[in-house]
Design an enzyme around this catalytic site. Structure first.
Site, PDB file in Angstrom:
ATOM      1  N   LYS A 114       2.523  76.064  47.691  1.00  0.00           N
ATOM      2  CA  LYS A 114       1.659  75.589  46.734  1.00  0.00           C
ATOM      3  C   LYS A 114       0.252  76.776  46.467  1.00  0.00           C
ATOM      4  O   LYS A 114       0.241  77.253  47.172  1.00  0.00           O
ATOM      5  CB  LYS A 114       0.993  74.514  47.314  1.00  0.00           C
ATOM      6  CG  LYS A 114       1.201  73.412  46.041  1.00  0.00           C
ATOM      7  CD  LYS A 114       2.115  72.241  45.928  1.00  0.00           C
ATOM      8  CE  LYS A 114       1.830  71.313  45.050  1.00  0.00           C
ATOM      9  NZ  LYS A 114       3.547  70.058  44.428  1.00  0.00           N
TER      10      LYS A 114
HETATM   11  N1  GLU Z   1       4.852  70.312  41.529  1.00  0.00           N
HETATM   12  C1  GLU Z   1       5.863  69.934  41.862  1.00  0.00           C
HETATM   13  C2  GLU Z   1       6.237  69.418  43.048  1.00  0.00           C
HETATM   14  O1  GLU Z   1       4.957  68.413  43.502  1.00  0.00           O
HETATM   15  C3  GLU Z   1       7.498  70.663  40.673  1.00  0.00           C
HETATM   16  C4  GLU Z   1       7.115  72.108  42.038  1.00  0.00           C
HETATM   17  C5  GLU Z   1       8.688  72.858  41.468  1.00  0.00           C
HETATM   18  O2  GLU Z   1       9.208  72.698  40.659  1.00  0.00           O
HETATM   19  O3  GLU Z   1       8.063  73.831  41.690  1.00  0.00           O
HETATM   20  O4  GLU Z   1       7.061  68.542  43.040  1.00  0.00           O
END
Ligand code: GLU
Length: 425
Positions: A114
């Site tokens: 993240k």
């Molecule tokens: N931000 C989204 C999540 O929390 C998608 C992450 C992604 O597609 O890599 O799952």
């Protein structure tokens, strides 16, 4: 020595404390050595960047950003980029850990990551947002590439931000690399169905849970949705299209309630024009706290972490909680919901639709061969239904709640990959 992992210290846990507490609860059901248990507790890499952005006035302002890789045993790390003033290193650590479990749970070959920048994107002009994104992208170059770490949108970011990220990376290496990020616009290698994927997946798992409990008639189900960003608005829209009654929705400024049901396409159009759902005609304005206690059958928290906790979980009137957000329920909140017999579909299952279609986007980009929308949505449906069944089977096997069962299913896959690969050197 490694730095200490936080203990549970106070009742309103920060997101990382919540993530660690959930992990500690789940890992007990797996017969693992303490060393392996400890290994999976830690983020693998934590990267902090401080960088300048030129404001439209010509002044230079400094910003802080992060990117954390939690675990990469199953493949390249995957996870969104968040622009919010609430971003902290602990929040990013928690969100990275949840991405590891989410990808493992739905059996896609990714680790968890993240990123985030401490900024309120609403205070930036389009030009400032682009410059901030491009500079942050270039600061992340030592970590990010299609084989090792692939960002995506999250709170405060969108497909345009991903397009600038992809362009910055591509300009640096000298050729176009669509697969370096997912959640891009269709014009630069995005996938059909990605924008609505997370919200749609939330409703797919909500239906799986309703059907399990013999509730098959959408017209008898009232839904309240907290958060009207990409996840909340698309969940509300898909539910509305399927014939469910969405009685309340909210955004950062507050919410609206109509026990007879809201016209969701009209709310979306209204919010796009006005910047908020508040004051929507034929509905009563409510607070976010009131939204969580709305009389309804299904509550979908799709805003952010720590919303359902020790002080308000008792007020929830819904019989089902389907977590569109990451980490919306604290461990104390969980205990209360479980004791009250409320069915919780946990975040790493309910909101996995986004990363699943991100995976499809990456596969399509790597092959330079694109699928039609039906193929994307059918594959999404199949993967989510299978993951739901596996979690349910583990919940029954161990006689545990769905969150712990989801974590056990995921941790087991990561643990097995680590043991099979062995410990280097
Ligand atoms: N931000 C989204 C999540 O929390 C998608 C992450 C992604 O597609 O890599 O799952």
């Amino acid at each position: 020595m490694v730095v200490a992992i936080p203990e549970r210290t106070h009742e309103h846990l920060n997101a990382y404390e919540t993530a660690i507490s959930q992990y500690n609860r789940a890992v007990r059901y797996l017969d693992y050595d303490e060393g392996l248990v400890d290994y999976m507790r830690y983020p693998r890499r934590e990267f902090t960047v401080n960088f300048p952005v030129r404001r439209d006035t010509g002044e230079i302002e400094m910003f802080t950003g992060y990117r954390v890789h939690h675990n990469t045993a199953l493949g390249p790390s995957k996870g969104g980029l968040r622009y919010s003033t609430a971003v902290t290193l602990d929040e990013v650590r928690a969100l990275a850990m949840w991405m590891t479990w989410k990808s493992a749970l739905v059996n896609i070959p990714y680790g968890g990551a993240k990123g985030g920048v401490v900024v309120d994107p609403r205070t930036l002009s389009t030009g400032e947002l682009e410059r901030l994104t491009r500079r942050y992208a270039s600061e992340l170059l030592p970590l990010v590439n299609p084989m090792s770490d692939i960002p995506a949108p999250d709170m405060g970011t969108n497909s345009q931000v991903m397009a600038w990220f992809m362009d910055t990376y591509s300009m640096t290496v000298g050729y176009s690399v669509p697969a370096v990020v997912t959640g891009k616009p269709m014009s630069v290698g995005g996938s059909e169905g990605r924008t609505e994927a997370t919200g749609r997946g939330v409703i797919i798992t909500m239906e799986a849970s309703l059907h399990t409990h013999g509730e098959d008639d959408p017209s008898r189900i009232d839904i309240a949705v907290q958060g009207f960003g990409n996840v909340g608005s698309n969940a509300a829209l898909y539910a509305h299209e399927l014939g469910y009654r969405v009685v309340a929705v909210s955004d950062i400024d507050g919410g609206i309630y109509n026990p007879g049901g809201l016209d969701i396409p009209a709310v979306i159009a209204f919010a796009a024009e006005r910047g908020s759902v508040l004051d929507f005609p034929r509905a009563e304005n409510i607070t976010n706290e009131e939204l969580l206690a709305t009389p309804c059958d299904v509550l979908i928290p799709a805003a952010m972490e720590g919303q359902l906790h020790r002080d308000n979980a008792d007020d929830v009137k819904a019989r089902y909680v389907v977590e569109g957000a990451n980490g919306p329920t604290t461990p104390d909140g969980d205990d209360i919901l479980n004791d009250r017999g409320i069915h919780v579909v946990p975040d790493i299952l309910a909101n996995a639709g986004g990363v699943i279609v991100s995976y499809f986007e990456w596969v399509q980009d790597m092959q330079a061969f694109f699928w039609d929308k039906d193929e994307v949505l059918n594959r999404l449906q199949r993967i989510m239904a299978k993951a739901y069944k596996q979690v349910q089977a583990n919940a029954e096997l161990h006689q545990i709640d769905m969150r712990t069962a989801a974590q056990v299913t995921a941790i087991k896959r990561v643990g097995e990959a680590i043991q099979t690969r062995g410990f280097y050197p």
